[in-house]
Design a protein around this motif. Structure first.
Motif, PDB file in Angstrom:
ATOM      1  N   GLY A   1       1.439  10.231   8.990  1.00 56.88           N
ATOM      2  CA  GLY A   1       1.212   9.416   8.142  1.00 56.88           C
ATOM      3  C   GLY A   1       1.075   8.074   8.950  1.00 56.88           C
ATOM      4  N   THR A   2       1.816   8.061  10.106  1.00 61.34           N
ATOM      5  CA  THR A   2       2.087   6.900  10.791  1.00 61.34           C
ATOM      6  C   THR A   2       0.710   6.688  11.622  1.00 61.34           C
ATOM      7  OG1 THR A   2       4.220   7.310  11.147  1.00 61.34           O
ATOM      8  CG2 THR A   2       3.470   5.733  12.596  1.00 61.34           C
TER       9      THR A   2
ATOM     10  N   ASP B   1      -0.796   2.334   1.679  1.00 60.69           N
ATOM     11  CA  ASP B   1       0.500   3.431   2.108  1.00 60.69           C
ATOM     12  C   ASP B   1       0.594   4.181   1.033  1.00 60.69           C
ATOM     13  OD1 ASP B   1       2.538   4.944   3.031  1.00 60.69           O
ATOM     14  OD2 ASP B   1       3.353   3.393   4.153  1.00 60.69           O
TER      15      ASP B   1
ATOM     16  N   CYS C   1       1.783   7.244   1.592  1.00 62.35           N
ATOM     17  CA  CYS C   1       2.523   8.514   2.044  1.00 62.35           C
ATOM     18  C   CYS C   1       3.388   9.192   1.171  1.00 62.35           C
ATOM     19  CB  CYS C   1       3.197   8.231   3.197  1.00 62.35           C
ATOM     20  SG  CYS C   1       1.999   7.673   4.562  1.00 62.35           S
ATOM     21  N   GLN C   2       3.733   8.535  -0.065  1.00 68.26           N
ATOM     22  CA  GLN C   2       4.729   8.969  -1.053  1.00 68.26           C
ATOM     23  C   GLN C   2       3.854   9.226  -2.204  1.00 68.26           C
ATOM     24  OE1 GLN C   2       8.458   6.826  -1.236  1.00 68.26           O
ATOM     25  NE2 GLN C   2       8.630   6.766   0.904  1.00 68.26           N
TER      26      GLN C   2
ATOM     27  N   SER D   1       0.838  11.106   4.383  1.00 67.25           N
ATOM     28  CA  SER D   1       1.599  11.828   5.323  1.00 67.25           C
ATOM     29  C   SER D   1       1.668  13.203   4.776  1.00 67.25           C
ATOM     30  CB  SER D   1       2.898  11.345   5.497  1.00 67.25           C
ATOM     31  OG  SER D   1       3.726  12.199   6.150  1.00 67.25           O
TER      32      SER D   1
ATOM     33  N   LYS E   1       7.046  15.540   1.914  1.00 71.60           N
ATOM     34  CA  LYS E   1       6.196  14.862   0.977  1.00 71.60           C
ATOM     35  C   LYS E   1       5.755  15.593  -0.154  1.00 71.60           C
ATOM     36  CE  LYS E   1       6.893  11.528   3.750  1.00 71.60           C
ATOM     37  NZ  LYS E   1       6.609  10.022   4.132  1.00 71.60           N
TER      38      LYS E   1
END
Ligand code: PLP
Length: 393
Positions: free
Chosen positions: A84-85, A181, A183-184, A205, A210
């Motif tokens: 994800g980063t 973002d 990612c969540q 991510s 997750k």
């Protein structure tokens, strides 16, 4: 590390009884063993397929996942990357955002959001958050825009989307790019806008805990802009344009064939798992409704929350967590330090008092066990343990 996503005992087995016969089975924060048990056959098939086929970095499984995830997210394309980063970092580079540019983001995210901005060579500009949802405060975003601002990274924190309609209007009127973002927030939406499909690019991510997790690291960038997709594909693999040349500056950030195959086994159940998370959240809300001293997470009307985390707020957070741990309830803190006070970002000159809402919240938040396999008994145990712990306070 103990409180970050990256550190959790991801569902280790525990004993069921102590000497006094009390039920001491721990209420797990995350339960990957149940998730993988339910899909064991499909995961073994996935492994066998990749072993036979031999495509370990990119390849057919990655391409298939990219098509399937783009369809799930509602975007023209999805490009698998290493994490994800990296999804965030590569999306920024694909938009040519770098030195001299400012990128606005929320001060209460996982460090990766700000790291990606810094790794791209740009300057993170933090904003405070809404006191109820802990999502980025859009009035603060508008106030933070300068002539150097190039992009905004909204963070769909805990699985609830930022108000993208309002944010996109603001971004458009200032000529700014928007990288989500998400990612969540796999599968989340708000007023019909799906996470990862509203901005110029969306970043997800596949870290194991997750909502959709690989059996290792992975990530994906979603976009409906063919030029952004083209650049992301180049950057994730050394800027290699076919066999011809290195036309862009990139690095090794290819999604692995094995991880793509595992993710393809899980993607068909993701919507069902998200629904289970919502039901667990409803049960927590009902069980905790009358408990004094516990503030429930703010859920906005029109938001399809996917509850990556269920984060309540209490006074005396650390002692409450210690009490819960003694009663066999695993918890987390997301996140303990607002990013402007993290040593890695000290060079930005942030000081205590800069972001009072986030600073106050970081001392009160505690994330309760949340995954699709939380039982009614678990909810009851967590609620009564929490009520007792807060009562001690
Ligand atoms: C997990 C996460 C990331 C980073 O993802 P990795 O795959 O661990 O690199 C970025 N932002 C947020 C909000 C996250 O929760």
């Amino acid at each position: 590390m103990e409180d970050s996503d990256a550190d959790r005992a991801l569902g280790s087995a525990v004993s069921d009884q102590d000497a006094s016969g009390q039920h001491t089975r721990e209420v797990l924060f995350v339960d990957l063993a149940s998730q993988h048990g339910a899909l064991s056959e499909a995961l073994h098939d996935a492994f066998a397929r990749v072993l036979r086929d031999g495509s370990f970095t990119l390849g057919g499984e990655v391409e298939a996942l990219e098509r399937e995830f783009a369809e799930f997210a509602g975007t023209g394309e999805a490009i698998g990357v290493g994490s994800g980063t990296d999804a965030l970092h590569i999306a920024l580079r694909a938009l040519d955002i770098g030195p001299g540019d400012e990128v606005i983001t929320a001060v209460n995210s996982f460090a990766a959001t700000a790291e990606a901005i810094a790794l791209a060579g740009a300057t993170p500009v933090f904003v405070d958050v809404d006191a109820d949802t802990l999502l980025m405060d859009l009035a603060a975003v508008e106030a933070a825009i300068t002539p150097r601002t190039r992009a905004i990274i909204p963070v769909h924190l805990y699985g609830q989307c930022v108000d993208m309609k309002r944010l996109l209007g603001m971004a458009r009127s200032h000529g700014l790019r928007v990288i989500e973002d998400a990612c969540q927030a796999h599968g989340a939406s708000r007023e019909g806008l799906s996470a990862g499909a509203a901005g110029d690019a969306g970043c997800f991510s596949f870290y194991p805990s997750k909502n959709l997790g690989a059996l290792g690291d992975g990530g994906i960038v979603t976009t409906s802009d063919p030029e952004i997709a083209r650049r992301v594909r180049l950057i994730r693999s050394h800027g290699e344009d076919g066999a011809r040349a290195h036309v862009d500056l990139g690095w090794t950030s290819r999604l692995h064939g094995l991880q793509a195959a595992f993710l393809r086994a899980k993607l068909p159940v993701l919507a069902e798992w998200n629904q289970s998370r919502r039901e667990v959240a409803e049960k927590y809300a009902a069980a905790l409704a009358g408990v004094p001293g516990v503030r429930l997470p703010g859920v906005v009307p029109g938001a399809e929350h996917v509850f990556h985390l269920y984060c309540v707020r209490v006074a005396n957070r650390d002692s409450v967590r210690a009490d819960l741990a003694r009663l066999g309830v695993q918890t987390g803190v997301h996140y303990r330090t607002p990013l402007h006070l993290e040593p890695a970002f000290a060079y930005l000159g942030g000081r205590e008092g800069d972001f009072p809402v986030a600073e106050r919240a970081t001392g009160e938040i505690v994330s309760l066990p949340m995954h699709p396999f939380v039982t009614d008994d678990d909810v009851a145990r967590v609620a009564s343990a929490l009520a007792g712990a807060v009562g001690h306070g």
